[in-house]
Design a protein around this motif. Structure first.
Motif, mmCIF file in Angstrom:
data_model
loop_
_atom_site.group_PDB
_atom_site.id
_atom_site.type_symbol
_atom_site.label_atom_id
_atom_site.label_comp_id
_atom_site.label_asym_id
_atom_site.label_seq_id
_atom_site.Cartn_x
_atom_site.Cartn_y
_atom_site.Cartn_z
ATOM 1 N N LYS A 41 0.427 -1.148 0.263
ATOM 2 C CA LYS A 41 0.375 -0.220 0.314
ATOM 3 C C LYS A 41 0.656 1.329 -0.149
ATOM 4 C CE LYS A 41 -3.856 0.155 0.504
ATOM 5 N NZ LYS A 41 -4.612 0.875 -1.517
ATOM 6 N N ALA A 42 1.957 1.362 0.630
ATOM 7 C CA ALA A 42 3.070 2.152 0.350
ATOM 8 C C ALA A 42 3.409 2.155 -0.859
ATOM 9 C CB ALA A 42 3.852 2.202 1.639
ATOM 10 N N GLU A 43 3.591 1.482 -1.686
ATOM 11 C CA GLU A 43 4.133 1.886 -3.087
ATOM 12 C C GLU A 43 2.358 1.863 -3.501
ATOM 13 O OE1 GLU A 43 5.593 -1.948 -3.703
ATOM 14 O OE2 GLU A 43 7.180 -1.295 -2.679
ATOM 15 N N ASN A 44 2.094 2.714 -3.004
ATOM 16 C CA ASN A 44 0.183 2.495 -3.879
ATOM 17 C C ASN A 44 -0.082 1.721 -4.991
ATOM 18 O OD1 ASN A 44 0.077 5.297 -2.823
ATOM 19 N ND2 ASN A 44 1.570 5.996 -4.633
ATOM 20 N N VAL A 45 -0.388 0.055 -4.147
ATOM 21 C CA VAL A 45 -0.926 -0.718 -4.979
ATOM 22 C C VAL A 45 -2.388 -0.616 -4.691
ATOM 23 C CG1 VAL A 45 -0.409 -3.193 -4.997
ATOM 24 C CG2 VAL A 45 1.518 -1.869 -5.331
#
Length: 93
Positions: A41-45
């Motif tokens: 989620k931190a990598e915007n997945v």
């Protein structure tokens, strides 16, 4: 009176250490999936891709996250064993 040279509160220390070991086992079980999900989620997945990669649903992620929060407070997760078990009635008839 002391028996065998042990302090009277030794059983409390053992119970506390046993509880901490139990909490560590639960923490290891849930931490990995939550950590992977948060990293994605931190990598915007998106959530559907996180579900496929982590192998757990979004609801399971939030459930595991809540369990970890309770573990940090020192609470053991509730048992999955049913509260009422039916006894077998064999031989009665």
């Amino acid at each position: 009176m002391r028996i065998h040279g042990l302090h009277k509160n030794m059983h409390r220390l053992y119970a506390y250490a046993r509880t901490q070991d139990c909490l560590d086992v639960y923490r290891k079980r849930y931490e990995d999936g939550v950590r992977r999900w948060e990293k994605l989620k931190a990598e915007n997945v998106c959530d559907s891709t996180c579900q496929d990669i982590c192998g757990m649903s979004r609801a399971t992620y939030y459930r595991h996250k809540k369990i970890l929060k309770d573990l940090n407070k020192g609470m053991v997760p509730p048992s999955k064993k049913p509260r009422n078990l039916n006894k077998p009635h064999w031989g009665e008839a």
